[in-house]
Design an enzyme around this catalytic site. Structure first.
Site, PDB file in Angstrom:
ATOM      1  N   GLY A  86      14.998  12.397  34.314  1.00  0.00           N
ATOM      2  CA  GLY A  86      13.679  12.170  33.330  1.00  0.00           C
ATOM      3  C   GLY A  86      14.115  12.643  32.064  1.00  0.00           C
ATOM      4  O   GLY A  86      15.426  13.019  31.485  1.00  0.00           O
TER       5      GLY A  86
ATOM      6  N   THR B  69      11.631  18.216  30.375  1.00  0.00           N
ATOM      7  CA  THR B  69      10.438  18.165  31.079  1.00  0.00           C
ATOM      8  C   THR B  69      10.732  19.214  32.347  1.00  0.00           C
ATOM      9  O   THR B  69       9.604  19.143  33.047  1.00  0.00           O
ATOM     10  CB  THR B  69      10.516  16.816  31.767  1.00  0.00           C
ATOM     11  OG1 THR B  69      12.070  16.379  32.354  1.00  0.00           O
ATOM     12  CG2 THR B  69      10.393  15.771  30.518  1.00  0.00           C
TER      13      THR B  69
ATOM     14  N   LYS C 127      13.751  19.903  34.335  1.00  0.00           N
ATOM     15  CA  LYS C 127      14.435  19.575  35.774  1.00  0.00           C
ATOM     16  C   LYS C 127      15.375  20.815  35.842  1.00  0.00           C
ATOM     17  O   LYS C 127      15.382  21.209  37.256  1.00  0.00           O
ATOM     18  CB  LYS C 127      15.398  18.653  35.149  1.00  0.00           C
ATOM     19  CG  LYS C 127      14.737  17.160  34.788  1.00  0.00           C
ATOM     20  CD  LYS C 127      15.772  16.220  34.550  1.00  0.00           C
ATOM     21  CE  LYS C 127      16.462  16.178  33.280  1.00  0.00           C
ATOM     22  NZ  LYS C 127      15.511  16.387  32.124  1.00  0.00           N
ATOM     23  N   THR C 128      15.857  21.540  35.177  1.00  0.00           N
ATOM     24  CA  THR C 128      16.409  22.928  35.330  1.00  0.00           C
ATOM     25  C   THR C 128      15.735  23.764  35.945  1.00  0.00           C
ATOM     26  O   THR C 128      15.920  24.705  36.947  1.00  0.00           O
ATOM     27  CB  THR C 128      17.062  23.311  34.199  1.00  0.00           C
ATOM     28  OG1 THR C 128      18.302  22.407  33.568  1.00  0.00           O
ATOM     29  CG2 THR C 128      18.007  24.551  34.494  1.00  0.00           C
TER      30      THR C 128
ATOM     31  N   HIS D  15      -8.013   6.380   0.515  1.00  0.00           N
ATOM     32  CA  HIS D  15      -7.184   5.579   1.607  1.00  0.00           C
ATOM     33  C   HIS D  15      -7.511   6.375   2.684  1.00  0.00           C
ATOM     34  O   HIS D  15      -7.692   5.813   3.588  1.00  0.00           O
ATOM     35  CB  HIS D  15      -5.571   5.760   1.228  1.00  0.00           C
ATOM     36  CG  HIS D  15      -4.750   4.954   2.154  1.00  0.00           C
ATOM     37  ND1 HIS D  15      -4.168   3.884   1.713  1.00  0.00           N
ATOM     38  CD2 HIS D  15      -4.279   5.574   3.276  1.00  0.00           C
ATOM     39  CE1 HIS D  15      -3.531   3.342   2.861  1.00  0.00           C
ATOM     40  NE2 HIS D  15      -3.424   4.474   3.633  1.00  0.00           N
ATOM     41  N   GLU D  16      -7.584   7.785   2.933  1.00  0.00           N
ATOM     42  CA  GLU D  16      -7.650   8.284   4.137  1.00  0.00           C
ATOM     43  C   GLU D  16      -9.118   8.287   4.529  1.00  0.00           C
ATOM     44  O   GLU D  16      -9.332   8.363   5.728  1.00  0.00           O
ATOM     45  CB  GLU D  16      -6.983   9.905   4.163  1.00  0.00           C
ATOM     46  CG  GLU D  16      -5.562  10.043   3.668  1.00  0.00           C
ATOM     47  CD  GLU D  16      -4.699   9.302   4.800  1.00  0.00           C
ATOM     48  OE1 GLU D  16      -5.034   9.244   6.038  1.00  0.00           O
ATOM     49  OE2 GLU D  16      -3.739   9.044   4.458  1.00  0.00           O
TER      50      GLU D  16
ATOM     51  N   ASP E  69       0.898   1.523   7.218  1.00  0.00           N
ATOM     52  CA  ASP E  69      -0.276   0.859   8.094  1.00  0.00           C
ATOM     53  C   ASP E  69       0.061  -0.573   8.341  1.00  0.00           C
ATOM     54  O   ASP E  69      -0.554  -1.314   9.423  1.00  0.00           O
ATOM     55  CB  ASP E  69      -1.554   1.187   7.339  1.00  0.00           C
ATOM     56  CG  ASP E  69      -1.869   2.670   6.916  1.00  0.00           C
ATOM     57  OD1 ASP E  69      -1.318   3.205   7.876  1.00  0.00           O
ATOM     58  OD2 ASP E  69      -2.337   2.844   5.913  1.00  0.00           O
TER      59      ASP E  69
END
Length: 709
Positions: free
Chosen positions: A307, A311, A313-314, A530-531, A608
């Protein structure tokens, strides 16, 4: 032609020349090479003289060498040498074949007086006499003297004819109180006999060139370095193989790390429910192996966790050991790699031997790809040996060890495709468990897990943070909570607020705020429009994700950002949703054109346009959402398409983008008033939440008072 060895005393060193007696002249030292050698080796190269003085000495020396039988030329040379070179006068005067007269005798006498050679003085007076008359001899035994005087050839008898004047001048010059010198053999006579027998050898010292000295020193240093290297290498190999290194340093860094009391449980691992369910079988097997083997079945002994990084695993491997309450042996894949061949295989054997002694137990190797990569003929020998030993131990202990005391091997890697097929086959790693990135519910569970010991404000809604952190692993979410707690502590807050969590999330996603960046009011207003265009199109477009936040605070390389959040994680999207996504993306460029005109649009929309082009291309070439192309997948065959088909694909992509741009521009024209209000609010406050944007669009004039309060 006979040859005679002549000693020439040059500045304290003795050199020897061979002079030949020619049948045509009988002149000694008549070779021009010898003359040049005499000149360059004697006076001309003397240090401490003025260059003009050196040239003058060289000139008189050349004349004297060219006229060896002329006593007047010799006297002129002696005159020039009298002040600084008495040794040269003595050496030349005592050389056979050099003419002499009374002037030469005086210069010779003065040179002897300067050097205080009294014995040589009396003996050389007798040497210069042409006949041994008892009346003129100052020695009591002429026969004894003549026995030590070398015989001259007939060619030199004419050159030594003026010795009575020398004897007379020497006797007159000596003070009355000076006793007659004893008959002792002079050093000159002994020197003239050097090399004539084995009793009087000639000692020659060869002066080595400077390059030879340097080369000898270099060889010594190089040899010493090579010898030292091999000695140190042998000592290090001995210390490594004998264990002396660990004893001296008192360290077990490379030894298998065993942990018995592990406090991690499955309840501490969130967001990976499917992986936990599969590992629970391993825990039951370790607790009661006979329960699963009574019908002849065999549970897997090797588990491979794969994976993305972070995430858990250990932590899952530690949770297995903690739930089963068995010893846990941990090593990293890089700990098997050393500079010495065979050390990696030895450590693999030691690891499995230690685990078998403590069985039932768990062996966990993190970053397994460091030693388990695919083999090829070009690999180093020690790499193949380590992997081969691991393969043998994995397949060996599962067959020969006691089933009542099993050893479970767990490996973790981020690159399972790089592992050797012999390592991942059934019988070694029987079970492969993928640990994926958490979904929105998993992220919420992880956030709740990491905030158990963090005081949160009343305004905190972790579900909003979970929705806005799509693609975050468990480690990223833990980092988000930690940064928010540190930021709140820095601001002297008593609890972590929602604003602190948003600040931490934005810092991770977009970078740190550039508060010191200078932005002109014109650029700030253009960024706000713009935003605002993005946010307004998202608010009034059907099937578009609702805007969550809009800001014009520069972060990283961006001057502003509008963020939309999905209600849940989605794996598939409809054509309407993709078209709405295109409209929202084009809203920023459409707002710039609406406000400033087509000729005043800026390059701020390049990101964009790039995103919109990617979405439109996937709609046409991958998803089959084009009416003219149809449900055909063309992405993998783009390089092999005909020019006509490729032109059709590009035409469809362009049509989708142009249609989306026109829809966004038309929507903003119909809501120009709301766009102006939204841009003004962004300029005033730099940051607006979803609730604040809705209030601004509805014309709420109390936003400033409420925001400041």
């Amino acid at each position: 032609m006979s040859r005679v060895l002549h000693p020439i005393f040059l500045f304290g060193k003795t050199s020897f020349l061979y002079s030949g007696c020619s049948k045509f002249g009988g002149r000694l030292f008549n070779n021009s090479i010898v003359h040049g050698w005499l000149r360059t080796r004697s006076y001309a190269l003397a240090s401490g003289l003025h260059p003009l003085r050196k040239q003058k000495l060289a000139h008189f020396e050349d004349l004297a060498n060219a006229n060896m039988s002329d006593p007047y030329m010799q006297a002129k040379l002696y005159k020039e040498l009298a002040d600084n070179f008495p040794e040269a006068i003595i050496s030349r005067y005592e050389t056979q074949g050099v003419a002499r007269n009374s002037a030469c005798d005086r210069y010779y006498q003065e040179a002897l007086r300067k050097k205080s050679w009294s014995r040589s003085l009396s003996n050389n007076i007798s040497l210069s006499q042409s006949s041994s008359s008892p009346a003129t001899s100052s020695f009591s035994d002429p026969k004894a003297f003549s026995a030590g005087v070398p015989k001259f050839t007939s060619d030199t008898s004419s050159t030594v004819s003026s010795t009575p004047s020398l004897n007379h001048s020497l006797q007159n010059s000596m003070p009355p109180s000076t006793p007659t010198p004893p008959p002792v053999w002079a050093p000159t006579i002994v020197s003239s006999a050097l090399g004539t027998s084995s009793k009087t050898p000639v000692y020659v010292v060869v002066d080595e060139p400077r390059f030879t000295k340097f080369f000898r020193i270099f060889k010594f240093i190089a040899g010493l370095s090579v010898a030292s290297y091999f000695v140190l290498l042998g000592m290090s190999i001995f210390a490594e193989t004998s264990g002396l290194n660990n004893i001296m340093t008192n360290t077990t860094e490379q030894e298998p790390m065993e942990e018995r009391a592990i406090n991690v449980r499955f309840s501490d691992v969130q967001g990976v429910d499917e992986a936990k369910e599969e590992l629970e079988e391993i825990v039951d097997f370790l607790r009661d192996p006979t329960h699963f083997t009574r019908l002849g079945g065999k549970l897997p002994r090797g588990v491979l966790l794969t994976g993305p990084p972070g995430t858990g695993k250990t932590m899952l491997a530690r949770a297995v050991a903690g739930e089963a309450n068995v010893p846990f042996f941990f090593m990293s894949g890089s700990q098997f790699d050393e500079m010495y061949v065979g050390v990696g295989a030895k450590r693999v054997r030691e690891l499995f031997a230690a685990a078998r002694k403590q069985a039932p137990s768990i062996i966990f190797i993190d970053e397994l790809d460091a030693i388990g990569q695919k083999r090829n003929a070009r690999d180093a020998a020690h790499m193949r040996q380590t992997l081969n030993q691991l393969l043998v131990d994995l397949d060996g202990f599962s067959k020969n060890e006691d089933l009542a005391h099993p050893v479970v091997f767990i490996g973790a890697t981020n690159f399972p495709e790089s592992l050797d097929p012999a390592l991942t086959r059934p019988g070694r790693f029987d079970r492969h468990i993928h640990v994926p990135l958490p979904d929105v519910r998993g992220r919420l569970a992880i956030l709740l897990q990491h905030t158990r010991h963090v005081p949160l404000g009343k305004d905190v809604d972790l579900s909003i943070i979970a929705r806005g952190t799509s693609g975050f692993a468990g480690a990223d979410l833990a980092n988000l909570i930690n940064q928010a707690a540190v930021y709140a502590s820095k601001n002297l807050s008593t609890a972590v607020s929602m604003r602190d969590l948003e600040w931490s999330k934005d810092r991770i996603l977009m970078g740190a705020e550039r508060k010191s960046a200078f932005i002109t009011p014109e650029n700030k207003l253009m960024t706000a429009y713009h935003e605002g265009g993005h946010a307004l199109v998202a608010l009034f477009t059907k099937n578009a994700m609702r805007p969550y936040k809009a800001t014009i605070m520069p972060r990283g390389s961006s001057l502003g950002m509008t963020i939309s959040l999905p209600d849940m994680d989605k794996d598939s999207w409809t054509r309407e949703e993709y078209l709405a996504m295109l409209d929202v993306t084009m809203g920023g460029r459409a707002a710039e054109e609406l406000l400033y005109g087509k000729d005043k649009i800026t390059s701020g929309a390049h990101n964009d346009i790039d995103k919109a082009t990617q979405v439109a291309r996937r709609m046409v070439t991958e998803f089959g959402m084009s009416d003219r192309i149809g449900p055909v997948s063309l992405e993998a065959e783009m390089d092999n398409l005909s020019p006509a088909t490729r032109a059709l694909v590009e035409s469809e992509i362009k049509s989708l983008l142009e249609a989306s741009y026109e829809r966004s521009l038309s929507l903003l024209k119909s809501h120009k008033k709301e766009l102006d209000a939204l841009a003004t609010a962004l300029v005033d406050y730099e940051f607006l939440t979803a609730e604040e944007m809705n209030r601004v669009v509805k014309g709420d004039r109390d936003l400033l008072r409420n925001k400041l309060s």
